[in-house]
Design a protein around this motif. Structure first.
Motif, PDB file in Angstrom:
ATOM      1  N   VAL A   1       0.871  -1.301  -0.018  1.00 61.06           N
ATOM      2  CA  VAL A   1       0.050   0.022  -0.146  1.00 61.06           C
ATOM      3  C   VAL A   1       0.996   1.215   0.069  1.00 61.06           C
ATOM      4  CG1 VAL A   1      -1.673   1.279   1.075  1.00 61.06           C
ATOM      5  CG2 VAL A   1      -1.570  -1.228   1.236  1.00 61.06           C
ATOM      6  N   GLU A   2       0.656   1.968  -1.115  1.00 56.58           N
ATOM      7  CA  GLU A   2       1.498   3.375  -1.371  1.00 56.58           C
ATOM      8  C   GLU A   2       0.845   4.424  -0.414  1.00 56.58           C
ATOM      9  OE1 GLU A   2       3.524   6.954  -2.329  1.00 56.58           O
ATOM     10  OE2 GLU A   2       4.004   4.862  -1.748  1.00 56.58           O
ATOM     11  N   GLN A   3      -0.471   4.536  -0.771  1.00 60.41           N
ATOM     12  CA  GLN A   3      -1.351   5.646   0.064  1.00 60.41           C
ATOM     13  C   GLN A   3      -2.646   4.832   0.432  1.00 60.41           C
ATOM     14  OE1 GLN A   3      -1.908   8.891  -2.528  1.00 60.41           O
ATOM     15  NE2 GLN A   3      -3.424   9.875  -1.757  1.00 60.41           N
ATOM     16  N   MET A   4      -3.025   5.529   1.388  1.00 58.82           N
ATOM     17  CA  MET A   4      -4.221   5.356   2.039  1.00 58.82           C
ATOM     18  C   MET A   4      -4.924   6.648   2.500  1.00 58.82           C
ATOM     19  SD  MET A   4      -4.924   3.526   5.969  1.00 58.82           S
ATOM     20  CE  MET A   4      -4.178   4.932   6.804  1.00 58.82           C
ATOM     21  N   ASP A   5      -6.037   6.526   2.004  1.00 56.73           N
ATOM     22  CA  ASP A   5      -7.143   7.794   2.332  1.00 56.73           C
ATOM     23  C   ASP A   5      -8.579   7.411   2.987  1.00 56.73           C
ATOM     24  OD1 ASP A   5      -5.288   9.494   0.649  1.00 56.73           O
ATOM     25  OD2 ASP A   5      -6.059   8.936  -1.178  1.00 56.73           O
ATOM     26  N   ILE A   6      -8.467   8.287   4.084  1.00 57.25           N
ATOM     27  CA  ILE A   6      -9.741   8.305   4.952  1.00 57.25           C
ATOM     28  C   ILE A   6     -10.488   9.372   4.495  1.00 57.25           C
ATOM     29  CG2 ILE A   6     -10.744   7.953   7.208  1.00 57.25           C
ATOM     30  CD1 ILE A   6      -7.932   6.680   7.995  1.00 57.25           C
TER      31      ILE A   6
ATOM     32  N   THR B   1     -10.036  15.029   4.935  1.00 56.39           N
ATOM     33  CA  THR B   1      -9.501  13.717   4.333  1.00 56.39           C
ATOM     34  C   THR B   1      -8.030  13.638   5.150  1.00 56.39           C
ATOM     35  OG1 THR B   1     -10.388  14.066   1.931  1.00 56.39           O
ATOM     36  CG2 THR B   1      -8.408  12.456   2.266  1.00 56.39           C
ATOM     37  N   ILE B   2      -8.006  12.233   5.423  1.00 59.28           N
ATOM     38  CA  ILE B   2      -6.646  11.821   6.241  1.00 59.28           C
ATOM     39  C   ILE B   2      -6.107  11.078   5.175  1.00 59.28           C
ATOM     40  CG2 ILE B   2      -5.513  10.789   8.177  1.00 59.28           C
ATOM     41  CD1 ILE B   2      -7.119  13.356   8.985  1.00 59.28           C
ATOM     42  N   SER B   3      -4.732  11.518   4.870  1.00 59.85           N
ATOM     43  CA  SER B   3      -3.918  10.703   3.813  1.00 59.85           C
ATOM     44  C   SER B   3      -2.474  10.236   4.419  1.00 59.85           C
ATOM     45  CB  SER B   3      -3.684  11.571   2.679  1.00 59.85           C
ATOM     46  OG  SER B   3      -4.990  11.978   1.940  1.00 59.85           O
ATOM     47  N   LEU B   4      -2.199   9.075   4.023  1.00 62.73           N
ATOM     48  CA  LEU B   4      -0.964   8.355   4.378  1.00 62.73           C
ATOM     49  C   LEU B   4      -0.063   8.037   3.113  1.00 62.73           C
ATOM     50  CD1 LEU B   4       0.176   5.883   7.193  1.00 62.73           C
ATOM     51  CD2 LEU B   4       0.444   5.451   4.919  1.00 62.73           C
ATOM     52  N   LYS B   5       1.172   8.468   2.880  1.00 61.49           N
ATOM     53  CA  LYS B   5       2.016   8.125   1.580  1.00 61.49           C
ATOM     54  C   LYS B   5       2.990   7.277   2.225  1.00 61.49           C
ATOM     55  CE  LYS B   5      -0.020  11.526  -1.218  1.00 61.49           C
ATOM     56  NZ  LYS B   5       0.524  12.697  -2.470  1.00 61.49           N
TER      57      LYS B   5
END
Length: 390
Positions: free
Chosen positions: A201-206, A277-281
């Motif tokens: 997983v490169e990116q996760m968006d909530i 939006t919470i994003s993790l890269k």
């Protein structure tokens, strides 16, 4: 008689891999709710520059490297607490990297408006773990003693002495990441079935406060195999994996407006959030260019980037003005969003230290909105973000 395949005749499963790219056996418990799975595989090769005597493309040699990208979308749904975690837990674990921490529940002895919660017996919690009460979720920011924790914010309804504190499962970041297998089965069984393996997983968006609370996972996989062209050895298998026998699969979708928001250096509850939006890269750099190898051999994450973007209505109250002051002064604040309000359908995402960007004023509508662009979270050791379900 052959016919078109319904796009609803689709079932998804997800499971962590015991070794990178290895397809492990799954059961009906690995099934996940999902909205869409997009898989794109394309040749990863440079342009041929040899002289052919014409302008015709002479083709590429067999065996060139291919890149496999994926994008999966799902909603926040109810989950059976008798399971180890929600069905899409492996995707959160692959995105964050840490081993889930499970709190079995307990009994409250006392609680305060300052966010201090005391249990009737040793709680066994560690800093960062979540607890639930009355359809709410909170995170333990500090362990005061074996029976007392400090929460990131108080429960809106304080648990009385003897009240049950609900079980929760917490997902935390780690330096190394895990790979996940995603199984894509269709009806009829004679249709092409697919398995994505070695997925990082490169990116996760909530995504918060849409029609429904939504999760998006995207990244790069080692390969995608299918039932029509399977060759022995793919995914370290001798035959294409059959779909497990279907079990009970019942869930409820959580409306996107249900939840809570707690923001600020001294967190206050905000009911003026219009979207977030919470994003993790993860900055993935797959081991895909090694000599003698045609597919990626491992996941190699880079520096983690966690951001929070949110819009809210501008007000003249102290809590809202303090957000603006923190942005101007580059002072860190904490951010917590609770998604859902019913036990078994509650998720929490907590960012303990965020440097808010100075908000833009959007006066194009009847009411002034402040738009906080992607504000980056910071941490000390793999603790920028914590996700939990209760």
């Amino acid at each position: 008689m052959a016919s078109y395949i319904s796009s609803n005749a689709n079932r998804f499963y997800a499971a962590l891999e015991s070794a990178y790219g290895k397809v492990d056996a799954i059961t009906a418990a690995n099934r996940i709710p999902a909205v869409k799975l997009g898989i794109r595989q394309q040749v990863d090769a440079g342009t041929r520059r040899d002289k052919t005597g014409s302008r015709s493309f002479a083709g590429l040699p067999a065996g060139v490297r291919r890149r496999t990208d994926f994008d999966l979308q799902t909603y926040l749904t109810s989950w059976d607490k008798s399971n180890a975690g929600p069905g899409y837990g492996p995707l959160f674990e692959a995105a964050l990297g840490g081993t889930p921490q499970r709190f079995a529940g307990g009994t409250a002895a006392s609680s305060t408006q300052a966010g201090r919660l005391t249990f009737g017996a040793a709680h066994g919690l560690s800093a960062g773990q979540a607890v639930g009460s009355g359809g709410e979720i909170r995170f333990a920011t500090a362990i005061v003693d074996p029976t007392t924790v400090q929460l990131n914010a108080p429960f809106t309804v304080l648990p009385a002495s003897g009240a049950a504190i609900a079980a929760a499962v917490t997902y935390t970041p780690a330096t190394e990441l895990k790979s996940v297998g995603i199984f894509d089965y269709w009806s009829p069984s004679t249709a092409v079935q697919r398995v994505l393996h070695g997925a990082g997983v490169e990116q996760m968006d909530i995504v918060i406060n849409g029609d429904y609370h939504e999760f998006r996972f995207s990244g790069v996989a080692q390969d995608v195999m299918d039932s029509s062209s399977f060759e022995s050895g793919a995914g370290q298998l001798q035959s294409f994996p059959a779909e497990p026998a279907l079990g009970a699969f019942d869930y409820s979708i959580v409306p996107g407006h249900m939840g809570q928001a707690w923001l600020g250096a001294s967190p206050a509850q905000f009911s003026t959030i219009t979207s977030a939006t919470i994003s993790l890269k993860n900055g993935l750099d797959m081991r895909s260019n090694e000599f003698g190898q045609s597919m990626p051999q491992a996941i190699s994450p880079g520096q983690r980037t966690v951001t929070a973007a949110f819009d809210l209505y501008g007000k003249d109250d102290d809590a809202t003005k303090q957000l603006y002051q923190a942005a101007r002064q580059q002072s860190p604040i904490s951010i917590m969003f609770q998604l859902g309000e019913v036990a078994g359908q509650v998720m929490g995402v907590y960012l303990k230290s965020v440097l808010p960007e100075v908000p833009e004023f959007d006066d194009s509508k009847n009411r002034l909105q402040w738009r906080f662009r992607a504000s980056r979270a910071q941490g000390t050791l793999d603790d920028e973000i914590t996700v939990a379900f209760a």
